[in-house]
Design an enzyme around this catalytic site. Structure first.
Site, PDB file in Angstrom:
ATOM      1  N   SER A 170     -28.809 -27.557  28.213  1.00 52.98           N
ATOM      2  CA  SER A 170     -28.264 -28.427  29.502  1.00 52.98           C
ATOM      3  C   SER A 170     -28.150 -27.683  30.939  1.00 52.98           C
ATOM      4  CB  SER A 170     -26.827 -28.756  29.099  1.00 52.98           C
ATOM      5  OG  SER A 170     -26.349 -29.905  29.908  1.00 52.98           O
ATOM      6  N   LYS A 205     -32.409 -30.645  29.272  1.00 55.64           N
ATOM      7  CA  LYS A 205     -31.504 -31.730  29.599  1.00 55.64           C
ATOM      8  C   LYS A 205     -31.248 -31.386  31.204  1.00 55.64           C
ATOM      9  CE  LYS A 205     -26.774 -32.854  28.497  1.00 55.64           C
ATOM     10  NZ  LYS A 205     -25.840 -33.154  27.223  1.00 55.64           N
ATOM     11  N   LYS A 264     -28.421 -32.645  34.199  1.00 54.93           N
ATOM     12  CA  LYS A 264     -27.728 -33.394  34.558  1.00 54.93           C
ATOM     13  C   LYS A 264     -28.331 -34.434  35.846  1.00 54.93           C
ATOM     14  CE  LYS A 264     -24.215 -32.422  31.975  1.00 54.93           C
ATOM     15  NZ  LYS A 264     -23.755 -33.111  30.929  1.00 54.93           N
ATOM     16  N   ASP A 295     -28.704 -36.721  31.583  1.00 51.88           N
ATOM     17  CA  ASP A 295     -27.342 -36.962  31.409  1.00 51.88           C
ATOM     18  C   ASP A 295     -26.380 -37.273  32.621  1.00 51.88           C
ATOM     19  OD1 ASP A 295     -24.849 -37.336  30.293  1.00 51.88           O
ATOM     20  OD2 ASP A 295     -24.517 -35.255  29.534  1.00 51.88           O
ATOM     21  N   GLU A 317     -28.707 -40.115  28.885  1.00 50.02           N
ATOM     22  CA  GLU A 317     -27.370 -40.113  28.082  1.00 50.02           C
ATOM     23  C   GLU A 317     -26.437 -40.933  28.948  1.00 50.02           C
ATOM     24  OE1 GLU A 317     -26.975 -36.039  26.906  1.00 50.02           O
ATOM     25  OE2 GLU A 317     -24.693 -36.285  26.501  1.00 50.02           O
ATOM     26  N   ASP A 324     -22.647 -40.791  24.656  1.00 54.57           N
ATOM     27  CA  ASP A 324     -21.950 -39.611  24.539  1.00 54.57           C
ATOM     28  C   ASP A 324     -20.386 -40.014  24.436  1.00 54.57           C
ATOM     29  OD1 ASP A 324     -20.422 -37.054  24.814  1.00 54.57           O
ATOM     30  OD2 ASP A 324     -21.620 -36.215  26.427  1.00 54.57           O
ATOM     31  N   LYS A 360     -20.313 -35.101  19.219  1.00 48.99           N
ATOM     32  CA  LYS A 360     -19.544 -33.801  19.394  1.00 48.99           C
ATOM     33  C   LYS A 360     -18.349 -33.928  18.638  1.00 48.99           C
ATOM     34  CE  LYS A 360     -20.875 -33.487  24.363  1.00 48.99           C
ATOM     35  NZ  LYS A 360     -20.359 -34.174  25.720  1.00 48.99           N
ATOM     36  N   GLY A 389     -22.756 -30.363  23.311  1.00 49.92           N
ATOM     37  CA  GLY A 389     -21.954 -29.090  23.505  1.00 49.92           C
ATOM     38  C   GLY A 389     -20.800 -29.287  24.444  1.00 49.92           C
TER      39      GLY A 389
HETATM   40  O1  SMG Z   1     -22.500 -26.625  25.713  1.00 51.56           O
HETATM   41  O2  SMG Z   1     -24.323 -26.604  26.771  1.00 51.56           O
HETATM   42  C1  SMG Z   1     -23.259 -27.164  26.585  1.00 51.56           C
HETATM   43  C2  SMG Z   1     -22.901 -28.023  27.680  1.00 51.56           C
HETATM   44  C3  SMG Z   1     -23.709 -29.460  27.532  1.00 51.56           C
HETATM   45  O3  SMG Z   1     -23.978 -30.855  29.034  1.00 51.56           O
HETATM   46  C4  SMG Z   1     -23.169 -30.725  28.110  1.00 51.56           C
HETATM   47  N1  SMG Z   1     -22.076 -31.126  28.071  1.00 51.56           N
HETATM   48  O4  SMG Z   1     -21.660 -34.669  28.765  1.00 51.56           O
HETATM   49  O5  SMG Z   1     -23.181 -33.604  27.262  1.00 51.56           O
HETATM   50  C5  SMG Z   1     -22.205 -33.434  28.270  1.00 51.56           C
HETATM   51  C6  SMG Z   1     -21.646 -32.246  28.800  1.00 51.56           C
HETATM   52  C7  SMG Z   1     -20.143 -32.416  28.819  1.00 51.56           C
HETATM   53  C8  SMG Z   1     -19.557 -31.110  29.455  1.00 51.56           C
HETATM   54  S1  SMG Z   1     -19.796 -30.944  31.215  1.00 51.56           S
HETATM   55  C9  SMG Z   1     -18.651 -29.700  31.754  1.00 51.56           C
HETATM   56 MG    MG Z   2     -22.997 -35.903  28.087  1.00 52.11          MG
END
Ligand code: SMG
Ligand code: MG
Length: 372
Positions: free
Chosen positions: A139, A165, A167, A192, A217, A242, A266, A294
């Site tokens: 991510s 992925k 953001k 995402d 996402e 999510d 999750k 994650g």
């Molecule tokens: O653990 O690699 C990881 C984080 C993956 O992007 C990630 N998590 O919305 O999926 C999500 C985010 C939530 C945490 S963002 C601080």
């Molecule tokens: Mg997410």
């Protein structure tokens, strides 16, 4: 199994680089760890809540409070009244507290660790895993600029990740996605939004169809299932929920209503690994692929995630990246990528060992012991 005491530990771990999302930037991970002390041995659990209530309504300090004031006392009472304190029976104890799934998941995981460790069974086998290694994605946060983003993504491609992925948020979407698609060729790519868009953005989001994404996402706020249905009808890119998916019933409903055709699982978000398996099961029975999300876990939480990601319905690469994606030094033996995969731990319990020396060295406050 009888629970004698529960310890709450708080640590902070610096991130190797800031991780920015539509809801803010993290530079360190403030983590609550639980150790259960039982008559058959210890178990550890990691709470996935963030320091602030920005990804979810839960946050670390709130989780510590509900554990200290409600969940742990209820568990200790049930255990001393003769209830076998297993992860399964914890569901009955936890039922009397509404919500607070991340706090519940942390305690359930510690119980699961203690009981499987004592039985010589791995998490993977307890959960029903069928694979020995899992495909890993990574991510990528919102970068300060496009060159920075491309440099970061190149590093992950070189490291062997099997899926990227990105953001996204309004103002940081079509251009970064186009540039990254150009850079990585056919490597799987997904985005995402962490709820950053509204229903008025559907036409804009449709432009993402040009980039052959695996999925988009959580574009809209978590309670708004209807707008996700509307987007799913308007766009070719699969929509994946999510934040919205809080248990197996909600997952089944969201799938049946056409709001989500892929599910991010999750364990913390759904109240524990046992419920995560049920989300997997309802999705699988409907032919809907799932993948493991994650929450910037340490090796402890990562070990459990990798075990979960080895279940048969997890057919897409997860946000199960290697330890060095976030941390220069991990709390357990590090997870190291091998050909874009992580090996599923085979040892008893989580299969990893929490380093007491690091728990002490990284502590941000003295540990609290409840019970005993
Ligand atoms: O653990 O690699 C990881 C984080 C993956 O992007 C990630 N998590 O919305 O999926 C999500 C985010 C939530 C945490 S963002 C601080
Ligand atoms: Mg997410």
């Amino acid at each position: 199994m009888r629970v004698e005491a529960v310890e709450l530990h708080r640590i902070s771990m610096p991130l190797v680089r800031p991780f920015a999302t539509s809801f803010g930037s993290q530079t360190a991970r403030d983590i609550l760890l639980l150790r259960v002390r039982t008559d058959v041995g210890d178990g550890w659990g990691e709470c996935v809540a963030m320091a602030d209530p920005v990804y979810s309504s839960e946050y670390v300090e709130g989780c510590a409070a509900v554990l200290r004031d409600y969940l742990v006392p209820a568990l200790l009472r049930a255990s001393s009244a003769g209830t076998d304190a297993t992860a399964d029976s914890f569901a009955g104890v936890a039922r009397f507290v509404v919500g607070h799934r991340m706090a519940k998941a942390a305690l359930e995981t510690a119980l699961l660790d203690a009981e499987t460790r004592a039985a010589g069974q791995s998490f993977a086998s307890r959960l029903g895993a069928t694979r020995e290694a899992v495909d890993c994605g990574v991510s990528v946060g919102i970068a300060p600029d496009l060159d920075g983003l491309l440099a970061e993504v190149s590093g992950y491609v070189e490291a062997g990740y099997r899926r990227i992925k990105l953001k996204i948020k309004p103002g940081w979407d079509l251009e970064p996605v186009a540039r990254v698609r150009e850079l990585i060729g056919e490597l799987p790519l997904q985005v995402d939004a962490n709820t950053a868009y509204s229903r008025d953005d559907i036409d804009h989001l449709r432009a993402l169809d040009a980039f052959d994404l695996l999925l988009i996402e959580q574009p809209f706020v978590e309670e708004d299932i209807a707008s996700h249905v509307a987007l799913s009808r308007a766009i070719a890119t699969p929509v994946c929920l999510d934040e919205s998916i809080t248990d197996a019933v909600v997952a089944a409903d969201a799938i049946d209503r056409g709001a989500t055709s892929v599910v991010n699982i999750k364990a913390g978000r759904v109240g524990g690994y046992l419920e995560a398996v049920r989300v997997h099961d309802v999705a699988r029975s409907r032919g809907v692929p799932v993948w493991c999300g994650g929450m910037l876990e340490t090796g402890l939480g990562r070990a459990a995630n990798v075990a979960l990601a080895a279940l048969p319905g997890f057919t897409l690469p997860g946000d199960t990246s290697a330890s060095d994606r976030y941390f220069a030094e991990d709390l357990t033996e590090p997870f190291v990528l091998v050909d874009g995969r992580l090996p599923v731990p085979t040892g008893a319990g989580s299969g990893v060992t929490v380093r007491d020396d690091l728990v002490a060295a990284w502590a941000t406050r003295p540990p609290e012991t409840l019970g005993a």
